[in-house]
Design a protein around this motif. Structure first.
Motif, PDB file in Angstrom:
ATOM      1  N   LEU A   1      10.792   0.697   4.325  1.00 23.92           N
ATOM      2  CA  LEU A   1       9.535   1.248   3.831  1.00 23.92           C
ATOM      3  C   LEU A   1       8.798   1.912   4.980  1.00 23.92           C
ATOM      4  O   LEU A   1       8.455   1.255   5.969  1.00 23.92           O
TER       5      LEU A   1
ATOM      6  N   SER B   1       9.973 -13.190  -6.088  1.00 19.74           N
ATOM      7  CA  SER B   1       8.926 -13.086  -5.076  1.00 19.74           C
ATOM      8  C   SER B   1       8.198 -14.403  -4.881  1.00 19.74           C
ATOM      9  O   SER B   1       7.181 -14.453  -4.193  1.00 19.74           O
TER      10      SER B   1
ATOM     11  N   LEU C   1       7.868  -7.791   0.051  1.00 23.22           N
ATOM     12  CA  LEU C   1       6.754  -6.882  -0.224  1.00 23.22           C
ATOM     13  C   LEU C   1       5.853  -7.435  -1.311  1.00 23.22           C
ATOM     14  O   LEU C   1       4.620  -7.385  -1.205  1.00 23.22           O
TER      15      LEU C   1
ATOM     16  N   ASN D   1       3.840   3.062  10.299  1.00 20.23           N
ATOM     17  CA  ASN D   1       3.016   2.419   9.274  1.00 20.23           C
ATOM     18  C   ASN D   1       1.688   1.941   9.865  1.00 20.23           C
ATOM     19  O   ASN D   1       0.626   2.076   9.247  1.00 20.23           O
TER      20      ASN D   1
ATOM     21  N   HIS E   1       4.093 -10.770  -0.061  1.00 20.66           N
ATOM     22  CA  HIS E   1       3.053 -10.514   0.939  1.00 20.66           C
ATOM     23  C   HIS E   1       1.764  -9.980   0.326  1.00 20.66           C
ATOM     24  O   HIS E   1       0.731  -9.966   1.007  1.00 20.66           O
ATOM     25  N   ARG E   2       1.814  -9.525  -0.925  1.00 22.37           N
ATOM     26  CA  ARG E   2       0.633  -8.923  -1.558  1.00 22.37           C
ATOM     27  C   ARG E   2       0.106  -9.759  -2.716  1.00 22.37           C
ATOM     28  O   ARG E   2      -0.773  -9.308  -3.436  1.00 22.37           O
TER      29      ARG E   2
ATOM     30  N   TRP F   1      11.773  -4.530   3.086  1.00 18.64           N
ATOM     31  CA  TRP F   1      10.945  -5.005   1.985  1.00 18.64           C
ATOM     32  C   TRP F   1      11.731  -5.770   0.925  1.00 18.64           C
ATOM     33  O   TRP F   1      11.155  -6.439   0.077  1.00 18.64           O
TER      34      TRP F   1
ATOM     35  N   LEU G   1       3.232  -3.564   4.725  1.00 19.41           N
ATOM     36  CA  LEU G   1       4.331  -2.603   4.632  1.00 19.41           C
ATOM     37  C   LEU G   1       5.524  -3.096   5.449  1.00 19.41           C
ATOM     38  O   LEU G   1       5.867  -2.508   6.475  1.00 19.41           O
TER      39      LEU G   1
END
Length: 352
Positions: free
Chosen positions: A341, A38, A260, A200, A263-264, A232, A228
């Protein structure tokens, strides 16, 4: 990083995804033969290390026992874009068709909107009731291969989309079988992806700030793609191309890239779990933002990316103009482990 909050609504991921989101490392071993990544820089290097294989693409993977030729894939992309843009200019079907379980209701609605011109049995190729049954899918495939449609009395094809025209115009049985497979994959990928993104966004907007969010649905969709992303995870088969990029990656390891997670991550985003469409208001080109990969990197971007956001915005506009609302007493929604997702919820049309 596991739960995103949209003021009043949240999502609950499947246990496998929750386990991934709980990891602190940006490069980690998933199992003896698979490495997860990631890290923004490393993800870009992995994607750039070699071209994407046909087996790593959902649409272009081999069909009817043979590789999909490049020119055939190109024709499919062009035809899909032509059909989507032509279909979205048509009046939308009755909005009651959006009521029900999402994202399935959104997918079915889009298929009726964009591909309703196709005659039977072509239109059956992407019907959910057909695609869920291997036996029915094979039966419909054989029927379309043997009866792809015929010209009318003026010599024109009997209506239908440009994608259906590729089936009718095939020169031999193998080409027609592959055109059937490409029709099914292309329409399903587009409609499923757009419906997942729109659904979403419907969930994340929430009723309290709906008027505010409606002012800029494009920003809402980019923020939804951050929190979302339907796509993902990107998967790359193992090989020597990646071994020099990181000591954890061995020649025999497959590599899973996780937008995913990226992005977080707080290293890349402020208030990463907050649904904040306003973060995109002054961004001229969202895809150039660091650590944002909604459609893949240069050289490996989603072939339908230019269609997804405009179609999702149009779908959302029709839904909201016709008072489609989330109909659920729960403020938490499940996001199961699927290739796309998507939040699961029930929707209804107010006053219907």
């Amino acid at each position: 990083m596991a739960t995103a909050t949209a003021r009043s609504r949240s999502v609950v991921f499947a246990p496998t995804i929750r386990d991934l989101l709980a990891r602190d490392e940006k490069v980690f071993r998933i199992d003896p033969g698979k490495v997860g990544v990631s890290d923004s820089r490393l993800m870009a290097e992995i994607v750039a290390a070699r071209p994407v294989l046909s087996t790593e693409r959902s649409v272009y993977k081999p069909a009817a026992g043979a590789e999909i030729p490049h020119d055939s894939a190109t024709r499919t992309i062009r035809a899909l874009g032509q059909d989507a843009m032509a279909g979205i200019r048509n009046p939308p079907p009755p909005v009651r068709g959006m009521a029900g379980s999402w994202p399935y209701a959104g997918t079915s609605y889009l298929r009726r909107w964009l591909f309703s011109a196709d005659p039977l049995p072509v239109s059956l190729l992407s019907k959910r009731g057909v695609t869920r049954s291997d036996a029915l899918s094979r039966l419909v495939d054989r029927a379309v291969t043997r009866w792809p449609g015929s010209p009318d009395q003026d010599g024109r094809q009997d209506g239908g989309t440009a994608l259906a025209g590729l089936i009718r115009g095939a020169d031999d049985t193998l080409e027609r079988k592959q055109a059937v497979a490409m029709y099914r994959r292309a329409t399903a990928t587009l409609c499923d992806g757009v419906a997942a993104l729109a659904g979403n966004a419907l969930w994340l907007m929430g009723p309290q700030r709906l008027p505010e969010h409606r002012a800029d649905l494009t920003a809402v969709l980019w923020e939804t793609l951050r929190l979302l992303p339907p796509a993902w995870m990107l998967y790359r088969n193992g090989g020597t191309a990646y071994t020099a990029l990181h000591p954890e990656i061995r020649p025999e390891d497959d590599v899973a890239l996780f937008p995913l997670l990226m992005h977080r991550h707080p290293d890349y985003w402020s208030d990463p779990l907050e649904f904040r469409p306003e973060r995109w208001e002054d961004v001229a080109d969202p895809e150039k933002e660091p650590a944002f990969m909604p459609f893949g990197f240069d050289g490996a971007r989603c072939w339908a990316k230019h269609l997804v956001v405009p179609l999702a915005e149009r779908l959302l506009t029709v839904a909201l103009d016709n008072r489609l609302v989330v109909h659920s007493p729960q403020q938490e929604a499940q996001v199961p482990l699927r290739s796309l997702l998507s939040v699961r919820f029930e929707a209804r049309v107010l006053g219907a």
